[in-house]
Enzyme design. Structure first.
Site, short mmCIF file in Angstrom:
data_model
loop_
_atom_site.label_atom_id
_atom_site.label_comp_id
_atom_site.label_asym_id
_atom_site.label_seq_id
_atom_site.Cartn_x
_atom_site.Cartn_y
_atom_site.Cartn_z
N SER A 139 35.78 8.60 6.76
CA SER A 139 35.68 7.45 7.67
C SER A 139 35.72 7.98 9.09
O SER A 139 36.25 9.08 9.33
CB SER A 139 36.88 6.52 7.43
OG SER A 139 36.97 5.55 8.46
N TYR A 154 45.96 5.32 6.26
CA TYR A 154 44.53 5.35 5.94
C TYR A 154 43.84 6.48 6.72
O TYR A 154 43.11 7.29 6.15
CB TYR A 154 43.90 3.99 6.30
CG TYR A 154 42.42 3.90 6.00
CD1 TYR A 154 41.96 3.68 4.71
CD2 TYR A 154 41.47 4.03 7.01
CE1 TYR A 154 40.60 3.59 4.43
CE2 TYR A 154 40.11 3.95 6.74
CZ TYR A 154 39.68 3.72 5.45
OH TYR A 154 38.33 3.64 5.17
P1 NAP Z 1 35.06 -1.96 -1.26
O1 NAP Z 1 33.91 -2.90 -1.14
O2 NAP Z 1 36.44 -2.49 -1.33
O3 NAP Z 1 34.76 -0.97 -2.51
C1 NAP Z 1 35.72 -0.06 -2.99
C2 NAP Z 1 35.75 -0.17 -4.50
O4 NAP Z 1 36.72 0.78 -5.01
C3 NAP Z 1 36.23 -1.57 -4.96
O5 NAP Z 1 35.51 -2.01 -6.10
C4 NAP Z 1 37.68 -1.28 -5.30
O6 NAP Z 1 38.26 -2.23 -6.16
C5 NAP Z 1 37.56 0.10 -5.94
N1 NAP Z 1 38.85 0.74 -6.08
C6 NAP Z 1 39.95 0.61 -5.29
N2 NAP Z 1 40.98 1.32 -5.77
C7 NAP Z 1 40.52 1.93 -6.91
C8 NAP Z 1 41.13 2.77 -7.87
N3 NAP Z 1 42.42 3.16 -7.77
N4 NAP Z 1 40.39 3.22 -8.91
C9 NAP Z 1 39.09 2.83 -9.05
N5 NAP Z 1 38.46 2.01 -8.18
C10 NAP Z 1 39.17 1.56 -7.11
O7 NAP Z 1 35.05 -0.96 -0.02
P2 NAP Z 1 33.86 -0.16 0.70
O8 NAP Z 1 33.83 -0.65 2.10
O9 NAP Z 1 32.64 -0.11 -0.10
O10 NAP Z 1 34.56 1.27 0.73
C11 NAP Z 1 34.04 2.39 0.01
C12 NAP Z 1 34.60 3.65 0.66
O11 NAP Z 1 34.12 3.70 2.01
C13 NAP Z 1 36.13 3.66 0.75
O12 NAP Z 1 36.61 4.95 0.55
C14 NAP Z 1 36.38 3.26 2.19
O13 NAP Z 1 37.61 3.75 2.67
C15 NAP Z 1 35.20 3.89 2.89
N6 NAP Z 1 34.89 3.30 4.20
C16 NAP Z 1 34.54 2.00 4.32
C17 NAP Z 1 34.27 1.49 5.61
C18 NAP Z 1 33.87 0.05 5.86
O14 NAP Z 1 33.79 -0.34 7.03
N7 NAP Z 1 33.60 -0.74 4.85
C19 NAP Z 1 34.35 2.34 6.72
C20 NAP Z 1 34.72 3.67 6.52
C21 NAP Z 1 34.98 4.15 5.26
P3 NAP Z 1 39.07 -3.47 -5.47
O15 NAP Z 1 38.03 -4.34 -4.83
O16 NAP Z 1 39.76 -4.10 -6.64
O17 NAP Z 1 40.02 -2.85 -4.48
#
Ligand code: NAP
Length: 249
Positions: A139, A154
């Site tokens: 991130s 985080y």
């Molecule tokens: P998201 O839509 O919440 O997707 C993350 C997925 O991972 C969700 O389905 C979540 O389930 C699942 N998950 C969480 N804990 C888990 C576990 N212990 N085992 C297996 N699956 C698990 O978030 P996203 O925005 O796509 O994020 C994806 C990655 O990008 C993450 O690492 C996040 O930190 C990173 N990121 C996102 C952003 C942003 O702005 N969106 C920015 C920088 C980095 P639940 O929904 O039940 O939690």
């Protein structure tokens, strides 16, 4: 020929957001894909929609990860040679208010989880002498501090993902396994919280993001696909920002 014809992919966090978009794109580009998520129903539903395999596992739990990676090999008919570690959680809380349980949960999911899955996949590839690629999701929070939404645990976990990426890249290079990270800024997924208050969110976009908009999960997926492809064959150990310029100033 599609870019990923004959390749097998495992995408964690594939039921939502960036993982979902990446699963969809890799499948569209010819890979056979397994999505892994801890929500069984969401994983099953998404996999059915996208025409991929689903596996339920919690990336925090070593034994579940080992079983899931073995199950993925069975479903794919061979070792996954593309891994995308997109499972993650975000919690914002000021540094003085974070408790130990929340710290551990964030680290166990974002950093330990990425390591556990990468270790299981890489061991499998090394065992059979097969090359492969790993893309971790860090991130911009792993690169710079954040005054608007404090999230020390985080941010530290995401900085750890960059260190994990670099060290794995060095140690796995002799086996033909490339390891890279992407560092997304504000991406429009269910995880994003800054737009919960549209006034604060829009002001942030105006003042802090040179491109003045949120990123789309499909844009992050495209970068992940590039890093996973042969076109990026000489790229390893990098952490590429995809953030509309937010880390420039
Ligand atoms: P998201 O839509 O919440 O997707 C993350 C997925 O991972 C969700 O389905 C979540 O389930 C699942 N998950 C969480 N804990 C888990 C576990 N212990 N085992 C297996 N699956 C698990 O978030 P996203 O925005 O796509 O994020 C994806 C990655 O990008 C993450 O690492 C996040 O930190 C990173 N990121 C996102 C952003 C942003 O702005 N969106 C920015 C920088 C980095 P639940 O929904 O039940 O939690």
């Amino acid at each position: 020929m599609s870019r990923f014809e004959g390749r097998r992919a495992l995408v964690t966090g594939g039921a939502s957001g960036i993982g979902h978009a990446t699963t969809s794109l890799l499948k569209e580009m010819g890979a056979d894909v397994v999505l892994l998520d801890h929500d069984a129903e969401a994983a099953r539903r998404t996999a059915e929609d996208l025409g991929v395999h689903a596996i339920t596992a919690d990336v925090r739990r070593a034994e579940e990860v080992e079983t899931a990676v073995a199950d993925a090999s069975r479903a794919l008919g061979g070792r996954a040679d593309i891994l995308v570690n997109a499972a993650g959680i975000y919690r914002f809380r000021s540094a003085l208010e974070i408790d130990v349980a929340e710290w551990d949960d964030v680290f166990d999911t974002n950093l330990r989880g990425s390591w556990l899955v990468a270790r299981a996949v890489a061991r499998g590839l090394v065992d059979v002498g097969q090359p492969g690629t790993i893309v971790n999701i860090s991130s911009t929070a792993g690169l710079v501090a954040d005054r608007v939404e404090p999230a020390l645990h985080y941010n530290a976990s995401k900085a750890g993902v960059i260190a994990l990426t670099r060290q794995l890249a060095v140690e796995l290079a002799p086996y033909g396994i490339r390891v890279n990270a992407v560092c997304p800024g504000l991406i429009d997924t269910p995880m994003l919280r800054i737009m919960d208050d549209p006034v604060i969110g829009l002001r942030y976009l105006d003042e802090m993001v040179p491109l003045r908009r949120l990123g789309r999960p499909e844009e992050v997926a495209a970068l992940i696909a590039f890093l996973s492809s042969d076109e990026a064959g000489y790229v390893t150990g990098v952490a590429v920002p995809i953030d509309g310029g937010v880390t420039l100033t």
